[in-house]
Write a protein that holds these residues in place. Sequence first.
Motif, mmCIF file in Angstrom:
data_model
loop_
_atom_site.group_PDB
_atom_site.id
_atom_site.type_symbol
_atom_site.label_atom_id
_atom_site.label_comp_id
_atom_site.label_asym_id
_atom_site.label_seq_id
_atom_site.Cartn_x
_atom_site.Cartn_y
_atom_site.Cartn_z
ATOM 1 N N GLY A 94 43.656 127.739 147.206
ATOM 2 C CA GLY A 94 42.856 126.676 146.605
ATOM 3 C C GLY A 94 41.362 126.861 146.783
ATOM 4 N N ALA A 95 40.954 128.078 147.194
ATOM 5 C CA ALA A 95 39.533 128.312 147.461
ATOM 6 C C ALA A 95 38.788 128.730 146.196
ATOM 7 N N ARG A 96 37.496 128.424 146.178
ATOM 8 C CA ARG A 96 36.586 129.012 145.199
ATOM 9 C C ARG A 96 35.995 130.262 145.837
ATOM 10 N N PRO A 97 36.339 131.454 145.326
ATOM 11 C CA PRO A 97 35.851 132.703 145.934
ATOM 12 C C PRO A 97 34.336 132.822 145.773
ATOM 13 N N LEU A 98 33.666 133.282 146.814
ATOM 14 C CA LEU A 98 32.205 133.397 146.779
ATOM 15 C C LEU A 98 31.704 134.798 147.093
ATOM 16 N N TRP A 99 32.128 135.345 148.235
ATOM 17 C CA TRP A 99 31.550 136.599 148.699
ATOM 18 C C TRP A 99 32.628 137.613 149.048
ATOM 19 N N LEU A 100 32.328 138.868 148.770
ATOM 20 C CA LEU A 100 33.219 139.957 149.166
ATOM 21 C C LEU A 100 32.464 140.960 150.014
ATOM 22 N N SER A 101 33.174 141.563 150.962
ATOM 23 C CA SER A 101 32.693 142.778 151.620
ATOM 24 C C SER A 101 33.492 143.937 151.046
ATOM 25 N N ALA A 102 32.924 145.134 151.125
ATOM 26 C CA ALA A 102 33.616 146.316 150.597
ATOM 27 C C ALA A 102 33.472 147.473 151.581
ATOM 28 N N GLY A 103 34.590 147.944 152.113
ATOM 29 C CA GLY A 103 34.588 149.086 153.033
ATOM 30 C C GLY A 103 35.277 150.270 152.370
ATOM 31 N N PHE A 104 34.580 151.397 152.326
ATOM 32 C CA PHE A 104 35.112 152.586 151.650
ATOM 33 C C PHE A 104 35.484 153.662 152.667
ATOM 34 N N ILE A 105 36.681 154.218 152.540
ATOM 35 C CA ILE A 105 37.049 155.407 153.313
ATOM 36 C C ILE A 105 37.254 156.526 152.304
ATOM 37 N N LEU A 106 36.316 157.477 152.320
ATOM 38 C CA LEU A 106 36.301 158.543 151.315
ATOM 39 C C LEU A 106 36.851 159.827 151.912
ATOM 40 N N GLU A 107 37.604 160.554 151.104
ATOM 41 C CA GLU A 107 38.074 161.864 151.542
ATOM 42 C C GLU A 107 37.066 162.899 151.079
ATOM 43 N N GLU A 108 36.709 163.769 151.988
ATOM 44 C CA GLU A 108 35.848 164.907 151.680
ATOM 45 C C GLU A 108 36.341 165.563 150.388
ATOM 46 N N GLY A 109 35.451 165.810 149.452
ATOM 47 C CA GLY A 109 35.853 166.472 148.213
ATOM 48 C C GLY A 109 35.983 165.533 147.024
ATOM 49 N N LEU A 110 36.002 164.216 147.274
ATOM 50 C CA LEU A 110 36.053 163.259 146.162
ATOM 51 C C LEU A 110 34.839 163.467 145.265
ATOM 52 N N GLU A 111 35.051 163.468 143.956
ATOM 53 C CA GLU A 111 33.914 163.645 143.049
ATOM 54 C C GLU A 111 33.015 162.410 143.071
ATOM 55 N N ILE A 112 31.727 162.665 143.157
ATOM 56 C CA ILE A 112 30.764 161.560 143.228
ATOM 57 C C ILE A 112 30.831 160.705 141.957
ATOM 58 N N VAL A 113 31.059 161.321 140.798
ATOM 59 C CA VAL A 113 31.122 160.524 139.564
ATOM 60 C C VAL A 113 32.344 159.592 139.571
ATOM 61 N N THR A 114 33.414 160.026 140.220
ATOM 62 C CA THR A 114 34.589 159.151 140.352
ATOM 63 C C THR A 114 34.215 157.917 141.169
ATOM 64 N N LEU A 115 33.520 158.161 142.266
ATOM 65 C CA LEU A 115 33.075 157.059 143.122
ATOM 66 C C LEU A 115 32.153 156.117 142.355
ATOM 67 N N TRP A 116 31.282 156.695 141.568
ATOM 68 C CA TRP A 116 30.363 155.889 140.754
ATOM 69 C C TRP A 116 31.128 155.006 139.767
ATOM 70 N N ASP A 117 32.079 155.604 139.065
ATOM 71 C CA ASP A 117 32.867 154.828 138.093
ATOM 72 C C ASP A 117 33.596 153.668 138.776
ATOM 73 N N ILE A 118 34.113 153.934 139.960
ATOM 74 C CA ILE A 118 34.833 152.888 140.702
ATOM 75 C C ILE A 118 33.868 151.784 141.129
ATOM 76 N N ALA A 119 32.687 152.194 141.627
ATOM 77 C CA ALA A 119 31.707 151.198 142.081
ATOM 78 C C ALA A 119 31.224 150.332 140.912
ATOM 79 N N VAL A 120 30.993 150.962 139.759
ATOM 80 C CA VAL A 120 30.561 150.204 138.574
ATOM 81 C C VAL A 120 31.664 149.218 138.150
ATOM 82 N N SER A 121 32.911 149.663 138.209
ATOM 83 C CA SER A 121 34.030 148.762 137.890
ATOM 84 C C SER A 121 34.079 147.574 138.835
#
Lengths: 345, 345
Positions: A94-121
């Motif tokens: 029944g809450a009105r959502p207000l704020w989110l935190s975001a914690g990322f655990i990245l694997e070495e080798g992940l493409e930076i553009v993939t990360l960008w697309d995810i962050a933009v989404s």
Amino acid sequence: MNKACPLPLRQYPRVVMGHGGGGRLMKRLIEDLFMAAFGTSAKEAHDAAVLPGTDGDRLAMTTDSYVIHPLFFPGGNIGTLAVYGTVNDLAMVGARPLWLSAGFILEEGLEIVTLWDIAVSMKEAADRAGVKIVTGDTKVVEKSKGDGIFINTAGVGIVPEGREVHPRAIQPSDVIVLSGDLGRHGMTVMAKREQLAFDQELKSDCAPLAAMTERLFREGIPVHCLRDLTRGGLACALNELAEASGRQIQVREASVPVSSSVRSACELLGLDPFYVANEGRCVVFVPADEADRTVRVLRATGEGRGACVIGSVEDRTPSVVVLKTALGSSRLLDMPEIEQLPRIC
Amino acid sequence: MNKACPLPLRQYPRVVMGHGGGGRLMKRLIEDLFMAAFGTSAKEAHDAAVLPGTDGDRLAMTTDSYVIHPLFFPGGNIGTLAVYGTVNDLAMVGARPLWLSAGFILEEGLEIVTLWDIAVSMKEAADRAGVKIVTGDTKVVEKSKGDGIFINTAGVGIVPEGREVHPRAIQPSDVIVLSGDLGRHGMTVMAKREQLAFDQELKSDCAPLAAMTERLFREGIPVHCLRDLTRGGLACALNELAEASGRQIQVREASVPVSSSVRSACELLGLDPFYVANEGRCVVFVPADEADRTVRVLRATGEGRGACVIGSVEDRTPSVVVLKTALGSSRLLDMPEIEQLPRIC
């Protein structure tokens, strides 16, 4: 350590995939290990914690980690899911959502553009859901110590004074309204993962539900309980609610909408749509005389346009979920021991 | 996606370990990718977000994921760290920590008793820090898609009316008080990881700092800024603060306490203790005439018993960190491009 681990170690001395699947095994891990260690009570189990406030409004807090594979699927990606999933857990208390935190655990080798697309989404999803990503963290692990990207989001929202949405509030003779058809998210991800081609294209139902649930409250509908149908699907959600409320739940099988594309995919893979994960569907428990209005209000929103009544709460024991089949017989809609689909969210 | 990724892709098309190390590379990933995508400003960068409230008290929110390897080390484990690290981020914005969420990503095969020991440690740490773990989540990934256990904690606290603790509040002529000796956590974990045996036993400094910082406020000390010295150590923390405040920071090398065991371990491994991670140390920026009182108040607490003045804020440009050596010369204490020590927290 002084405290002895209370889990039956002989059966599962090590973590297995089913410990994360939304079924009975995960429930035992949470209750017998985490709740035992943290000293919390299973009675409090809900999608988010509602924290005591000084005045009438209370703070709600929730968290989810997202490990979905593959990262991108028709209808969304791990970032969209990380925003909507946590927003929805807040909406379910029944809450009105207000704020989110975001914690990322990245694997070495992940493409930076993939990360960008995810962050933009994530930003687009946060805008759509009306929340702000206010704080974050990034960690990197070596290749083959992770899997591309894992995301944790925690969410904070406000439960306005007077809203008491909880399994405890479920009453005998409540009706159960489902917000839309079942199984789209799970089958879309499975089809993508297994590279299956189906006649009709599948698309995840992942969506933010807070605007839809807010509409119910604004219309003055006395909502007793809400629950979204993620890991373990409708069957696990209803079993949890039957147990938490101590009530028997009856569902009319023929009333539960499942699209033909989901049904075909389930048949092909030997899965039951009642157990498949959704990311934009919830059940709403309301008094019987509010059922029609609830369906009408839900259908007027984009996310709830497929809403319908699927069952009711009975004044009898035991507190299980009974499925009334189209042929008039009854069977138990049981809680599965383990999951059907690993890493679906 | 419509938005083009603004990072210089030619240099780092893929995630490398240094993107998580607390150095310049991580700073660029956060500012150029996450902040650009989320539409947040680097000016707001702080250990936790302070959210607008209706009355004088404001809500603070923060998050951190923990991927430390090995999971257990002298002085703590990944669970202890996950509680204290997030509590400390809240303390660093002047907040009283209240609630934590805990998200677990488990690798298939993790021993259940290991998970139990970690969960029990988290409860003990939460009790010591005066916070409650109010909500959680568990996911499981296949073997070699994770590394035993990753934990995310998010924290919520209250910043009482009137507290404005921020890099922007740093003033020329402020003095910098360090709460204790440097490098214990990083060198303890490295020694354990590399199975090095040192003459003197090393033990992590990991500890909750909120009771200590709360004491400063209760004594009426006008704290301008606080920062804990985690990834990247004292050097990275001071560089971030120099940049964020637009002030030059001077540190007297001889005033910075480093234990002989940490110094020996650093020499053996070719590391600089100024760049090594701590989990129970912070710097406090106060007006010069409050320096003695600040040291006295800190020393009266268990966590701050090694407190001392290590430097000052100068009214000159550029906004860098200058190290005054014991021999009287000066050198730049620079921000490293990448980390010294991967997966230290």
